[in-house]
Design a protein around this motif. Structure first.
Motif, PDB file in Angstrom:
ATOM      1  N   VAL A   1      13.479 -52.639  -6.198  1.00 38.08           N
ATOM      2  CA  VAL A   1      12.226 -52.025  -5.762  1.00 38.08           C
ATOM      3  C   VAL A   1      11.559 -51.348  -6.962  1.00 38.08           C
ATOM      4  N   SER A   2      10.512 -51.989  -7.442  1.00 37.57           N
ATOM      5  CA  SER A   2       9.910 -51.611  -8.726  1.00 37.57           C
ATOM      6  C   SER A   2       8.637 -50.795  -8.581  1.00 37.57           C
ATOM      7  N   LYS A   3       8.354 -50.283  -7.402  1.00 37.22           N
ATOM      8  CA  LYS A   3       7.120 -49.513  -7.208  1.00 37.22           C
ATOM      9  C   LYS A   3       7.065 -48.337  -8.169  1.00 37.22           C
ATOM     10  N   THR A   4       5.917 -48.116  -8.733  1.00 39.00           N
ATOM     11  CA  THR A   4       5.558 -47.063  -9.696  1.00 39.00           C
ATOM     12  C   THR A   4       6.118 -47.292 -11.098  1.00 39.00           C
ATOM     13  N   PHE A   5       6.975 -48.296 -11.278  1.00 42.27           N
ATOM     14  CA  PHE A   5       7.534 -48.553 -12.601  1.00 42.27           C
ATOM     15  C   PHE A   5       6.763 -49.676 -13.287  1.00 42.27           C
ATOM     16  N   PRO A   6       6.732 -49.676 -14.614  1.00 42.66           N
ATOM     17  CA  PRO A   6       5.866 -50.601 -15.355  1.00 42.66           C
ATOM     18  C   PRO A   6       6.349 -52.045 -15.327  1.00 42.66           C
ATOM     19  N   VAL A   7       5.429 -52.950 -15.611  1.00 40.01           N
ATOM     20  CA  VAL A   7       5.770 -54.365 -15.642  1.00 40.01           C
ATOM     21  C   VAL A   7       6.801 -54.668 -16.716  1.00 40.01           C
TER      22      VAL A   7
ATOM     23  N   PHE B   1      11.987 -58.946  -6.422  1.00 41.25           N
ATOM     24  CA  PHE B   1      11.425 -57.618  -6.649  1.00 41.25           C
ATOM     25  C   PHE B   1      10.593 -57.210  -5.441  1.00 41.25           C
ATOM     26  N   GLY B   2      10.655 -55.920  -5.096  1.00 41.39           N
ATOM     27  CA  GLY B   2       9.926 -55.399  -3.951  1.00 41.39           C
ATOM     28  C   GLY B   2       8.869 -54.399  -4.358  1.00 41.39           C
ATOM     29  N   GLU B   3       7.717 -54.497  -3.719  1.00 44.02           N
ATOM     30  CA  GLU B   3       6.615 -53.560  -3.953  1.00 44.02           C
ATOM     31  C   GLU B   3       6.114 -53.012  -2.616  1.00 44.02           C
ATOM     32  N   ASN B   4       5.654 -51.760  -2.646  1.00 43.52           N
ATOM     33  CA  ASN B   4       5.173 -51.096  -1.438  1.00 43.52           C
ATOM     34  C   ASN B   4       3.665 -51.078  -1.298  1.00 43.52           C
ATOM     35  N   TYR B   5       2.951 -51.010  -2.417  1.00 44.13           N
ATOM     36  CA  TYR B   5       1.525 -50.740  -2.376  1.00 44.13           C
ATOM     37  C   TYR B   5       0.727 -51.960  -2.815  1.00 44.13           C
ATOM     38  N   ILE B   6      -0.290 -52.287  -2.028  1.00 43.76           N
ATOM     39  CA  ILE B   6      -1.017 -53.539  -2.218  1.00 43.76           C
ATOM     40  C   ILE B   6      -1.673 -53.605  -3.590  1.00 43.76           C
ATOM     41  N   GLN B   7      -2.333 -52.530  -4.034  1.00 43.53           N
ATOM     42  CA  GLN B   7      -3.015 -52.576  -5.330  1.00 43.53           C
ATOM     43  C   GLN B   7      -2.021 -52.751  -6.468  1.00 43.53           C
TER      44      GLN B   7
ATOM     45  N   SER C   1      27.523 -52.638   7.700  1.00 45.03           N
ATOM     46  CA  SER C   1      26.951 -52.873   9.031  1.00 45.03           C
ATOM     47  C   SER C   1      26.249 -54.219   9.152  1.00 45.03           C
ATOM     48  N   GLY C   2      26.339 -55.057   8.104  1.00 44.18           N
ATOM     49  CA  GLY C   2      25.799 -56.406   8.202  1.00 44.18           C
ATOM     50  C   GLY C   2      24.534 -56.696   7.447  1.00 44.18           C
ATOM     51  N   ALA C   3      24.096 -55.808   6.555  1.00 46.42           N
ATOM     52  CA  ALA C   3      22.881 -56.066   5.783  1.00 46.42           C
ATOM     53  C   ALA C   3      23.027 -57.334   4.947  1.00 46.42           C
ATOM     54  N   THR C   4      21.965 -58.119   4.895  1.00 44.67           N
ATOM     55  CA  THR C   4      21.928 -59.298   4.027  1.00 44.67           C
ATOM     56  C   THR C   4      21.025 -59.074   2.830  1.00 44.67           C
ATOM     57  N   HIS C   5      20.103 -58.108   2.928  1.00 43.80           N
ATOM     58  CA  HIS C   5      19.186 -57.768   1.845  1.00 43.80           C
ATOM     59  C   HIS C   5      19.157 -56.245   1.715  1.00 43.80           C
ATOM     60  N   VAL C   6      19.397 -55.740   0.500  1.00 46.03           N
ATOM     61  CA  VAL C   6      19.293 -54.307   0.254  1.00 46.03           C
ATOM     62  C   VAL C   6      18.160 -54.066  -0.733  1.00 46.03           C
ATOM     63  N   ARG C   7      17.423 -52.988  -0.519  1.00 45.90           N
ATOM     64  CA  ARG C   7      16.227 -52.691  -1.288  1.00 45.90           C
ATOM     65  C   ARG C   7      16.519 -51.466  -2.170  1.00 45.90           C
ATOM     66  N   ILE C   8      16.805 -51.711  -3.432  1.00 45.16           N
ATOM     67  CA  ILE C   8      17.316 -50.655  -4.301  1.00 45.16           C
ATOM     68  C   ILE C   8      16.311 -50.338  -5.403  1.00 45.16           C
ATOM     69  N   GLY C   9      15.903 -49.074  -5.475  1.00 40.76           N
ATOM     70  CA  GLY C   9      14.954 -48.647  -6.483  1.00 40.76           C
ATOM     71  C   GLY C   9      15.533 -47.650  -7.458  1.00 40.76           C
ATOM     72  N   SER C  10      15.761 -46.409  -7.008  1.00 36.71           N
ATOM     73  CA  SER C  10      16.137 -45.331  -7.923  1.00 36.71           C
ATOM     74  C   SER C  10      17.472 -45.568  -8.613  1.00 36.71           C
ATOM     75  N   ALA C  11      18.422 -46.225  -7.972  1.00 31.78           N
ATOM     76  CA  ALA C  11      19.720 -46.478  -8.605  1.00 31.78           C
ATOM     77  C   ALA C  11      19.586 -47.426  -9.799  1.00 31.78           C
ATOM     78  N   ILE C  12      18.496 -48.189  -9.829  1.00 33.81           N
ATOM     79  CA  ILE C  12      18.248 -49.111 -10.949  1.00 33.81           C
ATOM     80  C   ILE C  12      17.265 -48.509 -11.938  1.00 33.81           C
TER      81      ILE C  12
END
Length: 238
Positions: A36-42, A56-62, A215-226
């Motif tokens: 999850v790369s929101k707010t971090f640079p390209v 990669f996951g993003e939260n904000y459309i712009q 609990s069975g997750a197949t996709h985890v969304r990790i931002g701050s740990a990375i």
């Protein structure tokens, strides 16, 4: 922003932790890491891409629009994990491979209509407001409401229903997390037994990844740990 060596080290540590959790819990499902790369640079995204990360996951459309433009030469698998306003859906339909946050027919219909014909159907998950929080999006954890929305999505040829997504309540105890993720598993199985070809449970972030995978997750969304801590208060979808 981390230096490249530190960023790659943290990314590898998260991958190793996922593998360790799967082994400890005897998890049978594969677990896909979404960075999850929101707010971090390209530049951070490019560094991880060169190291082998593709999702990669993003939260904000712009921000999503800017980053997909700047990184168009990379074959990144983009996941929209934030709320989508109807007047901003086109850019998501045109550039994302995944949307995790479908919670109403209007957005599903718009994404279907705006998905280019030359692209494969857009993979989508239905977002569940698993703790019934008034400040979060998602449908209620109600099987009838879920079946209604899932059935509607299945009528849309440019969308492909893959499963469910949730954001656990912040600061939940382990018992509360087990209850929330357990309900997600119950809803997922209900979809499956109702004839829907679902295979994705998108749940788990930096703070609750262990419980989510168990609990069975197949996709985890990790931002701050990375990427490290962000410089503002943000509790959704990280």
């Amino acid at each position: 922003m981390k230096n490249s060596d530190s960023l790659i080290t943290h990314w590898r540590e998260v991958l190793a932790e996922i593998a360790s959790i799967r082994q400890q819990t005897e998890s049978q499902q594969n677990v896909q890491l979404i960075a999850v790369s929101k707010t971090f640079p390209v530049s951070d995204i490019a560094t991880l891409y060169q190291a082998g990360q593709r999702d990669f996951g993003e939260n904000y459309i712009q921000e999503f629009s800017d980053k997909t433009s700047m990184l168009s030469e990379y074959d990144i698998v983009w996941h929209m994990i934030g709320h989508i306003q109807s007047n901003k859906s086109r850019i998501v339909a045109e550039r994302a491979q995944w949307v995790h946050t479908i919670d109403r027919e209007k957005i599903a219909r718009r994404l279907n209509e705006q998905r280019p014909e030359h692209l494969p159907p857009l993979n989508v998950c239905i977002e569940i407001n698993i703790a019934a929080e008034t400040n979060k999006h998602g449908i209620s954890a109600n099987s009838m409401e879920l079946l209604k929305l899932a059935s509607f999505i299945n009528t849309l040829p440019r969308l492909k229903l893959r499963g469910l997504m949730c954001v656990a309540k912040a600061n939940s105890t382990k018992t509360e997390l087990l209850q929330q993720f357990g309900m997600m598993q119950t809803l997922f199985q209900h979809l499956h037994h109702s004839g829907f070809a679902v295979d994705v449970l998108s749940m788990g972030m930096s703070a609750d990844m262990h419980t989510a995978i168990a609990s069975g997750a197949t996709h985890v969304r990790i931002g701050s740990a990375i990427f490290g801590q962000r410089h503002y208060t943000q509790t959704k979808n990280d």
